[in-house]
Design a protein around this motif. Structure first.
Motif, mmCIF file in Angstrom:
data_model
loop_
_atom_site.group_PDB
_atom_site.id
_atom_site.type_symbol
_atom_site.label_atom_id
_atom_site.label_comp_id
_atom_site.label_asym_id
_atom_site.label_seq_id
_atom_site.Cartn_x
_atom_site.Cartn_y
_atom_site.Cartn_z
ATOM 1 N N GLU A 127 -7.121 5.553 15.466
ATOM 2 C CA GLU A 127 -6.366 4.489 14.807
ATOM 3 C C GLU A 127 -6.293 3.246 15.702
ATOM 4 O OE1 GLU A 127 -2.744 5.921 12.644
ATOM 5 O OE2 GLU A 127 -3.149 7.747 13.822
ATOM 6 N N PRO A 128 -7.441 2.632 16.008
ATOM 7 C CA PRO A 128 -7.430 1.501 16.938
ATOM 8 C C PRO A 128 -6.667 0.279 16.439
ATOM 9 C CG PRO A 128 -9.596 1.744 15.943
ATOM 10 C CD PRO A 128 -8.788 2.940 15.533
ATOM 11 N N GLU A 129 -6.649 0.061 15.104
ATOM 12 C CA GLU A 129 -5.921 -1.102 14.589
ATOM 13 C C GLU A 129 -4.415 -0.941 14.827
ATOM 14 O OE1 GLU A 129 -8.153 0.574 12.714
ATOM 15 O OE2 GLU A 129 -9.782 -0.876 12.462
ATOM 16 N N ARG A 130 -3.877 0.232 14.524
ATOM 17 C CA ARG A 130 -2.456 0.483 14.787
ATOM 18 C C ARG A 130 -2.170 0.385 16.279
ATOM 19 N NH1 ARG A 130 0.161 5.581 12.797
ATOM 20 N NH2 ARG A 130 2.009 4.560 13.617
ATOM 21 N N ALA A 131 -3.097 0.885 17.100
ATOM 22 C CA ALA A 131 -2.925 0.811 18.552
ATOM 23 C C ALA A 131 -2.841 -0.641 19.011
ATOM 24 C CB ALA A 131 -4.075 1.523 19.253
ATOM 25 N N ALA A 132 -3.746 -1.476 18.505
ATOM 26 C CA ALA A 132 -3.727 -2.897 18.872
ATOM 27 C C ALA A 132 -2.431 -3.541 18.418
ATOM 28 C CB ALA A 132 -4.930 -3.612 18.254
ATOM 29 N N SER A 133 -1.970 -3.179 17.239
ATOM 30 C CA SER A 133 -0.723 -3.732 16.723
ATOM 31 C C SER A 133 0.450 -3.383 17.629
ATOM 32 C CB SER A 133 -0.474 -3.212 15.302
ATOM 33 O OG SER A 133 0.779 -3.658 14.830
ATOM 34 N N ILE A 134 0.558 -2.124 18.004
ATOM 35 C CA ILE A 134 1.651 -1.679 18.878
ATOM 36 C C ILE A 134 1.570 -2.391 20.225
ATOM 37 C CG2 ILE A 134 2.576 0.314 20.161
ATOM 38 C CD1 ILE A 134 3.195 0.432 17.143
ATOM 39 N N ALA A 135 0.378 -2.452 20.806
ATOM 40 C CA ALA A 135 0.208 -3.096 22.108
ATOM 41 C C ALA A 135 0.536 -4.585 22.051
ATOM 42 C CB ALA A 135 -1.217 -2.875 22.614
ATOM 43 N N LEU A 136 0.086 -5.261 21.005
ATOM 44 C CA LEU A 136 0.369 -6.691 20.877
ATOM 45 C C LEU A 136 1.855 -6.962 20.657
ATOM 46 C CD1 LEU A 136 -2.718 -7.790 18.782
ATOM 47 C CD2 LEU A 136 -2.159 -8.522 21.123
ATOM 48 N N GLN A 137 2.519 -6.105 19.894
ATOM 49 C CA GLN A 137 3.960 -6.282 19.690
ATOM 50 C C GLN A 137 4.735 -6.071 20.993
ATOM 51 O OE1 GLN A 137 5.663 -4.737 15.895
ATOM 52 N NE2 GLN A 137 3.535 -4.149 15.491
ATOM 53 N N ALA A 138 4.248 -5.190 21.854
ATOM 54 C CA ALA A 138 4.888 -5.004 23.155
ATOM 55 C C ALA A 138 4.629 -6.192 24.074
ATOM 56 C CB ALA A 138 4.388 -3.720 23.811
ATOM 57 N N ASN A 151 3.249 -11.712 17.146
ATOM 58 C CA ASN A 151 3.962 -10.657 16.414
ATOM 59 C C ASN A 151 3.505 -10.601 14.957
ATOM 60 O OD1 ASN A 151 5.718 -9.034 17.955
ATOM 61 N ND2 ASN A 151 7.123 -10.751 18.210
ATOM 62 N N GLY A 152 3.361 -11.755 14.342
ATOM 63 C CA GLY A 152 2.913 -11.800 12.944
ATOM 64 C C GLY A 152 1.520 -11.226 12.773
ATOM 65 N N TYR A 153 0.597 -11.638 13.634
ATOM 66 C CA TYR A 153 -0.759 -11.109 13.564
ATOM 67 C C TYR A 153 -0.790 -9.610 13.856
ATOM 68 C CZ TYR A 153 -2.542 -15.904 13.353
ATOM 69 O OH TYR A 153 -2.823 -17.197 12.992
ATOM 70 N N ALA A 154 0.026 -9.174 14.792
ATOM 71 C CA ALA A 154 0.075 -7.748 15.130
ATOM 72 C C ALA A 154 0.519 -6.925 13.925
ATOM 73 C CB ALA A 154 1.008 -7.515 16.314
ATOM 74 N N ARG A 155 1.510 -7.415 13.199
ATOM 75 C CA ARG A 155 1.965 -6.705 11.995
ATOM 76 C C ARG A 155 0.873 -6.706 10.920
ATOM 77 N NH1 ARG A 155 6.757 -8.846 13.774
ATOM 78 N NH2 ARG A 155 6.616 -10.724 12.527
ATOM 79 N N GLU A 156 0.171 -7.830 10.784
ATOM 80 C CA GLU A 156 -0.927 -7.901 9.805
ATOM 81 C C GLU A 156 -2.026 -6.894 10.115
ATOM 82 O OE1 GLU A 156 -2.667 -11.767 9.266
ATOM 83 O OE2 GLU A 156 -0.722 -12.689 8.929
ATOM 84 N N ILE A 157 -2.365 -6.751 11.386
ATOM 85 C CA ILE A 157 -3.411 -5.799 11.775
ATOM 86 C C ILE A 157 -3.044 -4.405 11.315
ATOM 87 C CG2 ILE A 157 -4.447 -4.591 13.758
ATOM 88 C CD1 ILE A 157 -4.291 -7.258 15.290
ATOM 89 N N ALA A 158 -1.805 -4.027 11.517
ATOM 90 C CA ALA A 158 -1.359 -2.666 11.162
ATOM 91 C C ALA A 158 -1.309 -2.467 9.651
ATOM 92 C CB ALA A 158 0.017 -2.390 11.770
ATOM 93 N N GLU A 159 -1.079 -3.543 8.915
ATOM 94 C CA GLU A 159 -0.899 -3.427 7.464
ATOM 95 C C GLU A 159 -2.197 -3.538 6.677
ATOM 96 O OE1 GLU A 159 1.946 -6.465 6.614
ATOM 97 O OE2 GLU A 159 3.541 -5.425 7.685
ATOM 98 N N GLU A 160 -3.246 -4.119 7.281
ATOM 99 C CA GLU A 160 -4.513 -4.323 6.556
ATOM 100 C C GLU A 160 -5.180 -2.988 6.260
ATOM 101 O OE1 GLU A 160 -7.190 -7.012 8.504
ATOM 102 O OE2 GLU A 160 -5.689 -8.585 8.610
ATOM 103 N N PRO A 161 -5.567 -2.787 4.987
ATOM 104 C CA PRO A 161 -6.296 -1.565 4.649
ATOM 105 C C PRO A 161 -7.699 -1.599 5.266
ATOM 106 C CG PRO A 161 -6.098 -2.984 2.726
ATOM 107 C CD PRO A 161 -5.344 -3.652 3.842
ATOM 108 N N ARG A 162 -8.140 -0.477 5.712
ATOM 109 C CA ARG A 162 -9.472 -0.361 6.343
ATOM 110 C C ARG A 162 -10.355 0.507 5.522
ATOM 111 N NH1 ARG A 162 -9.514 -4.579 9.212
ATOM 112 N NH2 ARG A 162 -7.849 -4.749 10.665
#
Length: 162
Positions: A127-138, A151-162
């Motif tokens: 789950e690299p997209e979720r990982a990037a989202s978590i790391a960017l939010q931190a 923060n906004g982009y990080a949330r978008e990454i996690a929400e985008e369907p793959r």
């Protein structure tokens, strides 16, 4: 206890020691405490973990957590156990432990550490997209600019369907 912990901290701070010597010294210090002392078990686990002996570290972390640690050490032990078991291929359990720590105290001193290891476990789980989202939010709160955008982009990454 303070003198004992200071001696343990001195072992960890001594960069001239090889991993085997760290284990020997931590074990010697642990023998000064009761056999079921949670803090001594935690330190013994950490010594083995840092030496790459994850299987030996795992059961010591579990014993330390079961015996009871103060809140900071409990968080550290949980993060370290999760990292250890991720390395042992127990990714689902590692994710559960890390998700719990990540969500438990968003303003805690170790929240960013929990986020980092949670992100690593997410990558291990494919789950690299979720990982990037978590790391960017931190990371975002530590930026001098663009915190809201990241923060906004990080949330978008996690929400985008793959």
């Amino acid at each position: 206890m303070d003198d004992w912990q200071n001696r343990v901290d001195a072992v960890w701070a001594d960069e001239t020691l090889d991993p085997g010597e760290v284990i020997r010294r931590i074990d010697a210090l642990a023998r000064e405490r009761p056999e079921d002392d949670a803090i001594a078990l935690f330190e013994r686990a950490g010594a083995r973990d840092s030496a790459g002996l994850e299987a030996d570290a795992e059961w010591l972390y579990r014993q330390a957590l079961a015996t009871g640690l103060d809140d900071e050490r409990r968080t550290r032990a949980t993060i370290q156990l999760a990292s250890t078991i991720r390395n042992l291929g127990k990714t689902a359990e590692a994710l559960d432990l890390l998700r719990g720590e990540y969500e438990r105290d968003p303003h805690g001193d170790l929240h960013d550490a929990a986020a980092a290891f949670y992100a690593l476990a997410l990558v291990s789980n494919g789950e690299p997209e979720r990982a990037a989202s978590i790391a960017l939010q931190a990371l975002a709160p530590h930026l001098s600019r663009y915190t809201r955008s990241v923060n906004g982009y990080a949330r978008e990454i996690a929400e985008e369907p793959r």
